[in-house]
Design an enzyme around this catalytic site. Structure first.
Site, PDB file in Angstrom:
ATOM      1  N   GLU A   1      -8.998  -4.367  -5.230  1.00  0.00           N
ATOM      2  CA  GLU A   1      -8.358  -3.430  -4.312  1.00  0.00           C
ATOM      3  C   GLU A   1      -9.350  -2.464  -3.671  1.00  0.00           C
ATOM      4  OE1 GLU A   1      -5.311  -3.246  -3.271  1.00  0.00           O
ATOM      5  OE2 GLU A   1      -4.138  -4.471  -4.653  1.00  0.00           O
TER       6      GLU A   1
ATOM      7  N   HIS B   1      -7.823  -5.051  -0.741  1.00  0.00           N
ATOM      8  CA  HIS B   1      -6.575  -4.378  -0.391  1.00  0.00           C
ATOM      9  C   HIS B   1      -6.062  -4.865   0.963  1.00  0.00           C
ATOM     10  CE1 HIS B   1      -3.723  -1.072  -0.785  1.00  0.00           C
ATOM     11  NE2 HIS B   1      -3.966  -0.722   0.463  1.00  0.00           N
TER      12      HIS B   1
ATOM     13  N   SER C   1       0.846  -1.196   0.000  1.00  0.00           N
ATOM     14  CA  SER C   1       0.000   0.000   0.000  1.00  0.00           C
ATOM     15  C   SER C   1       0.882   1.248   0.000  1.00  0.00           C
ATOM     16  CB  SER C   1      -0.963  -0.041   1.187  1.00  0.00           C
ATOM     17  OG  SER C   1      -1.943   0.966   1.078  1.00  0.00           O
TER      18      SER C   1
END
Length: 520
Positions: free
Chosen positions: A336, A429, A202
């Site tokens: 995501e 995610h 991330s």
């Protein structure tokens, strides 16, 4: 989160000399840990909003059994911050090392950059991160803290003066300082400073792709792994200067500035110096909540192309072959954007935000992209649109550009336990962190598999770690199981219940994005 007590610690002769002085670690469960080692001077007082300075030496033996305080962050902002018992401080620049208890030397080194939207998180968030990698791969695992939020990722240089200088890209500079510490000190822990793999997820993935375009970081790592990065979340000073002005207005409205006009650039530096760190954090939360609607498609807490420390957009550096000349593993998860709902939603997922992004594209391109997300702007297709815009498509661009110069292996993480799918998240995610770090024995990991899928997920994690560890050991990848990525075939490893290789998965969507955002 709070580090649980570890009563099985064994204190032995775990004394190591590092930059600054001597430290003493502990042995736990057959692994040696050193925690909370300073890698820079405390960025406090006159060093607030300044580039990191060398470590302040200490005398005697420094105990390195506990994590250092985490970077200042909100405990109840739009992202999940640390617990109310976790110590926070501006004096947060510390590093941690784990290795096996064996006496082996010249081991591969894996340096992890934590995520958290550059606003939350820390190297202590999951205290046992890295232990399985060390056990399975006999590597040295390193993690560290860096400055977050306004203290690390807002660009206040428009307010800099000779009397009160303010510098840019502070969190990024902290990361380079940590990598320099690894270069100078990791041999003392049994690591090979010439065999460092940098990896992150991330915001940490963004850090990896950004560091690859940061000249000061070149030569500090031999290879890189970027998990779910938003590689294009890097902005020009024209944009970051606007955010700095908006932030100062928020801050001066929230605190007592003795009646000074909030719009006065002359007093901004003084306000930033005088504000309590907690006030700086909360003003950043307010700005973060406002920005997705005020500036759709942007992520406010991000590096700035300052023309100096970060001279150009990473995507441009990758295109022209100016990125670090190292092999790269890079990829994203299947969906995501599905995680970013409610207060977490900073992506281009609402009708207003999507319209703002469409407004800058041609009608034909808009039509093509809409066809890839039937039902847009309904919730599910909007989440996928926003996730692809921020993560997937710019990641594809990094892969195809870097592959012109260096070996690249591209993946997509698809596996998700049944409960996670029923909740509508799918392989969202951050889910792959439970595989890479073998976190499924925690309460959250066990909850995710309460309705099944545990065995398959654990097996996928073991395969994924095997790829990561082989790459970290010597840069090797099993080409039969995972071929190189290139612009012609675009062979992608899909990590699922049974892994497979696909050629240009979602190729029609990729081509639609190519027309939709030609500047990427």
């Amino acid at each position: 989160m709070t580090t649980p007590p570890e009563t099985d610690a064994v204190r032995g002769t775990l004394e190591v000399g590092v930059t600054g002085g001597m430290v003493r670690g502990v042995e736990r469960r057959g692994l040696r840990h050193w925690r909370g080692i300073p890698f820079a001077a405390p960025p406090v007082g006159a060093l607030r909003f300044r580039a990191p300075r060398p470590v302040v030496p200490w005398s005697g033996m420094r105990e390195a059994a506990q994590f250092g305080p985490v970077s200042m962050q909100s405990r109840n902002g739009n992202f999940i911050g640390v617990s109310r018992t976790t110590p926070m401080s501006e004096d947060c620049l510390t590093i941690n090392v784990i290795r096996a208890a064996s006496g082996a030397s010249a081991l591969p080194v894996m340096v992890f950059v934590h995520g958290g939207a550059y606003s939350v998180g820390s190297s202590a968030e999951h205290p046992r991160n890295g232990e399985t990698l060390v056990r399975e791969g006999d590597v040295v695992y390193v993690s560290f803290n860096y400055r977050l939020g306004a203290l690390g990722y807002l660009d206040f240089t428009r307010f800099s003066t000779p009397e009160r200088p303010l510098e840019s890209n502070l969190g990024l500079r902290d990361q380079v300082q940590a990598l320099e510490w690894v270069r100078d000190n990791i041999a003392a822990f049994g690591g090979d400073p010439s065999n460092v793999t940098l990896f992150g997820e991330s915001a940490g993935g963004n850090a990896v792709t950004t560091l690859m375009a940061t000249p000061a970081a070149h030569g500090l790592f031999a290879r890189a792994i970027a998990q779910s990065p938003p590689p294009n979340a890097i902005y020009l000073p024209e944009m970051t200067s606007v955010w700095a002005g908006e932030y100062i207005e928020i801050l001066t409205e929230a605190i007592d500035t003795d009646g000074v006009e909030s719009t006065s650039d002359d007093i901004a530096g003084q306000v930033l110096a005088d504000a309590d760190a907690g006030e700086l954090v909360e003003a950043a939360v307010t700005l973060t909540l406002r920005t997705p609607d005020a500036h759709p498609g942007t992520i406010v807490l991000s590096p700035v192309i300052d023309g100096d420390f970060l001279p150009e957009r990473p995507l441009d550096a990758f295109k022209e072959g100016r990125a670090a000349a190292v092999p790269l593993i890079i990829g994203t998860n299947d969906r995501e954007g599905s995680l970013f709902t409610g207060r977490l939603d900073i992506l281009a997922t609402t009708p207003k935000r999507i319209r703002a992004i469409f407004a800058s594209t041609k009608k034909k391109a808009r039509k093509a992209i809409k066809a890839e997300y039937p039902g847009l702007p309904e919730k599910r297709p909007a989440a996928d649109f926003g996730g692809d815009y921020a993560f997937w498509y710019p990641t594809v661009k990094v892969a195809e550009r870097h592959a012109r110069y260096q070996p690249v292996h591209f993946y997509r993480f698809d596996i998700a336990p049944r409960l996670v799918r029923l909740a509508g998240f799918d392989a969202t995610h951050g889910l792959e962190l439970f595989a890479v770090f073998d976190r499924m024995n925690g309460w959250f990991g066990r909850t995710m598999t309460a309705l099944g899928g545990r065995r398959a997920f654990l097996a996928a994690g073991k395969r994924m770690r095997a790829h990561w560890l082989a790459f970290a050991r010597d840069g090797s990848v099993d080409e039969a199981a995972w071929p190189r990525y290139d612009e012609r075939r675009r062979l992608t490893l899909v990590i699922d219940q049974a892994d497979r290789v696909e050629a240009d998965p979602r190729g029609s969507r990729r081509r639609a994005w190519q027309a939709f955002v030609p500047h990427v």
